[in-house]
Design a protein around this motif. Structure first.
Motif, mmCIF file in Angstrom:
data_model
loop_
_atom_site.group_PDB
_atom_site.id
_atom_site.type_symbol
_atom_site.label_atom_id
_atom_site.label_comp_id
_atom_site.label_asym_id
_atom_site.label_seq_id
_atom_site.Cartn_x
_atom_site.Cartn_y
_atom_site.Cartn_z
ATOM 1 N N ASP A 155 -12.372 -45.974 -13.218
ATOM 2 C CA ASP A 155 -13.256 -46.485 -14.276
ATOM 3 C C ASP A 155 -14.546 -45.674 -14.357
ATOM 4 O OD1 ASP A 155 -11.675 -48.383 -15.365
ATOM 5 O OD2 ASP A 155 -12.464 -50.050 -14.153
ATOM 6 N N ALA A 156 -15.067 -45.277 -13.208
ATOM 7 C CA ALA A 156 -16.313 -44.490 -13.200
ATOM 8 C C ALA A 156 -16.060 -43.071 -13.717
ATOM 9 C CB ALA A 156 -16.898 -44.458 -11.787
ATOM 10 N N ALA B 87 -15.501 -44.460 -5.924
ATOM 11 C CA ALA B 87 -16.301 -44.893 -7.083
ATOM 12 C C ALA B 87 -17.782 -44.619 -6.845
ATOM 13 C CB ALA B 87 -16.061 -46.379 -7.345
ATOM 14 N N LEU C 33 -5.636 -41.324 -16.337
ATOM 15 C CA LEU C 33 -6.902 -41.647 -17.009
ATOM 16 C C LEU C 33 -6.696 -42.230 -18.399
ATOM 17 C CD1 LEU C 33 -8.924 -38.478 -15.925
ATOM 18 C CD2 LEU C 33 -9.460 -40.845 -15.281
ATOM 19 N N THR D 179 -9.854 -47.227 -7.441
ATOM 20 C CA THR D 179 -11.013 -47.994 -7.940
ATOM 21 C C THR D 179 -12.090 -47.089 -8.543
ATOM 22 O OG1 THR D 179 -11.846 -47.884 -5.686
ATOM 23 C CG2 THR D 179 -10.793 -49.948 -6.335
ATOM 24 N N ARG E 150 -13.820 -42.364 -16.034
ATOM 25 C CA ARG E 150 -13.724 -42.554 -17.496
ATOM 26 C C ARG E 150 -15.080 -42.867 -18.111
ATOM 27 N NH1 ARG E 150 -9.730 -46.428 -15.828
ATOM 28 N NH2 ARG E 150 -7.630 -45.539 -15.893
ATOM 29 N N GLY E 151 -15.827 -43.755 -17.467
ATOM 30 C CA GLY E 151 -17.025 -44.317 -18.092
ATOM 31 C C GLY E 151 -18.303 -43.540 -17.850
ATOM 32 N N PHE F 78 -13.590 -39.817 -23.950
ATOM 33 C CA PHE F 78 -14.505 -40.181 -22.855
ATOM 34 C C PHE F 78 -15.787 -39.341 -22.871
ATOM 35 C CE2 PHE F 78 -10.296 -41.443 -20.942
ATOM 36 C CZ PHE F 78 -10.496 -42.809 -21.101
ATOM 37 N N GLU G 110 -20.003 -42.197 -9.250
ATOM 38 C CA GLU G 110 -21.205 -42.691 -9.945
ATOM 39 C C GLU G 110 -22.446 -41.896 -9.550
ATOM 40 O OE1 GLU G 110 -21.057 -46.806 -8.849
ATOM 41 O OE2 GLU G 110 -19.359 -47.133 -10.218
#
Ligand SMILES: Nc1ncnc2c1ncn2[C@@H]1O[C@H](COP(=O)(O)OP(=O)(O)OP(=O)(O)O)[C@@H](O)[C@H]1O
Ligand SMILES: Cc1ncc(CO)c(N)n1
Length: 269
Positions: free
Chosen positions: A123-124, A85, A146, A120, A126-127, A167, A89
């Motif tokens: 989410d990063a 993650a 995803l 984990t 996707r986001g 996304f 990021e």
């Protein structure tokens, strides 16, 4: 003096040379571009699987990226294995400042089923990560992970692409290589921006030397975008390149051998 287009891969090292950074740089050279690398992780890997993986600190990833971009510059960027993650990021943040086209290959697991991305980190991806992409190139397992969309037939790839486009990437290239024979005509991928739809079709090659197909496709795509192709042109050229590389794949080690990134230079197949 001729300066080749500059293409940067942000990915993991595959010691066996079939996938990851090594596949990316070879493909970039074969397509007439200058390949550069930001190493995110080092894997001990061969034709049998991944025996170990070590991630670099975010600071090392940031420093490599700045060294390349601030002096040399980039005409396209491709991302592969990002491991965690924190690195997803970090890379998403770095890419937000890049004006060149970006190909995001959201690498999840290797051909042998070894995890190359921590759960984990999803989410990063996707986001944050997918929104930086000019083109996102998930395979069917990555689509399922995803988006929850399970692709069993060619027609399901439309729903998969729509879910990925949510996304924020400009284009989605859904790779149908994992579709069981009988459920697709040849090896088919779908490229779409939600408006245009391009079905990329190639012959299926069932020799088992398929290590590095995804990395080769994404890097060829980035190289062609760096040369000024439109996304549909670049995707068609990349599909042709990976199909030739697969046809020329060779035995190496006791397991799954690599595609031949240099097949055009060798005059094969
Ligand atoms: N057996 C095959 N014959 C022909 N083309 C294939 C075959 N398998 C995959 N491809 C093509 O190779 C490209 C990569 O697709 P694939 O689904 O294998 O990616 P991937 O799973 O991300 O690869 P990797 O395992 O390297 O991560 C796509 O264009 C796909 O259609
Ligand atoms: C380092 C690395 N990146 C990507 C892949 C794709 O499967 C792999 N096997 N290894």
């Amino acid at each position: 003096m001729h300066t080749p287009p500059r293409v940067l891969t942000v990915a993991g090292s595959d010691s066996g040379g079939g996938a990851g950074i090594q596949a990316d740089l070879k493909t970039m050279l074969a397509l007439g571009t200058h390949g550069m690398s930001v190493v995110t992780a080092v894997t001990a890997q061969n034709s049998l699987g991944v025996q170990g993986a070590w991630e670099l600190p975010a600071e090392a990833v940031r420093a490599q990226f700045r060294s390349v971009v601030d002096d040399i510059g980039v005409d396209a960027v491709k991302t592969g294995m990002l491991s965690s993650a924190v690195l997803v990021e970090t890379v998403a943040e770095l890419l937000a400042g890049v004006r060149a086209p970006v190909v995001v290959d959201p690498v999840g697991v290797s051909k042998h089923g070894d995890a190359l991305l921590a759960p984990t980190a999803l989410d990063a991806v996707r986001g944050a990560l997918l929104a930086t992409a000019t083109v996102a190139t998930p395979n069917l397992d990555e689509v399922a992970q995803l988006t929850g969309v399970r692709v069993e037939e060619e027609a399901d790839m439309r729903r998969a692409a729509a879910a990925i486009l949510e996304f924020g990437p400009r284009w989605a290239l859904i790779k149908g290589g994992h579709l069981a024979a009988g459920h697709a005509e040849g090896a088919v991928d779908l490229l779409t921006d939600g408006t245009e739809e391009h079905w990329l079709r190639g012959p299926r090659h069932d020799n088992r030397h398929t290590h590095g197909t995804g990395c080769t496709l994404a890097s060829a795509l980035a190289a062609r975008l760096a040369k000024g192709d439109t996304v549909p042109q670049a995707a068609a050229a990349a599909k042709e390149y990976v199909t030739g590389a697969l046809a020329a794949g060779f035995r190496l080690g006791a397991g799954i051998g690599p595609v031949d990134h240099g097949w055009r230079r060798r005059g094969t197949p």
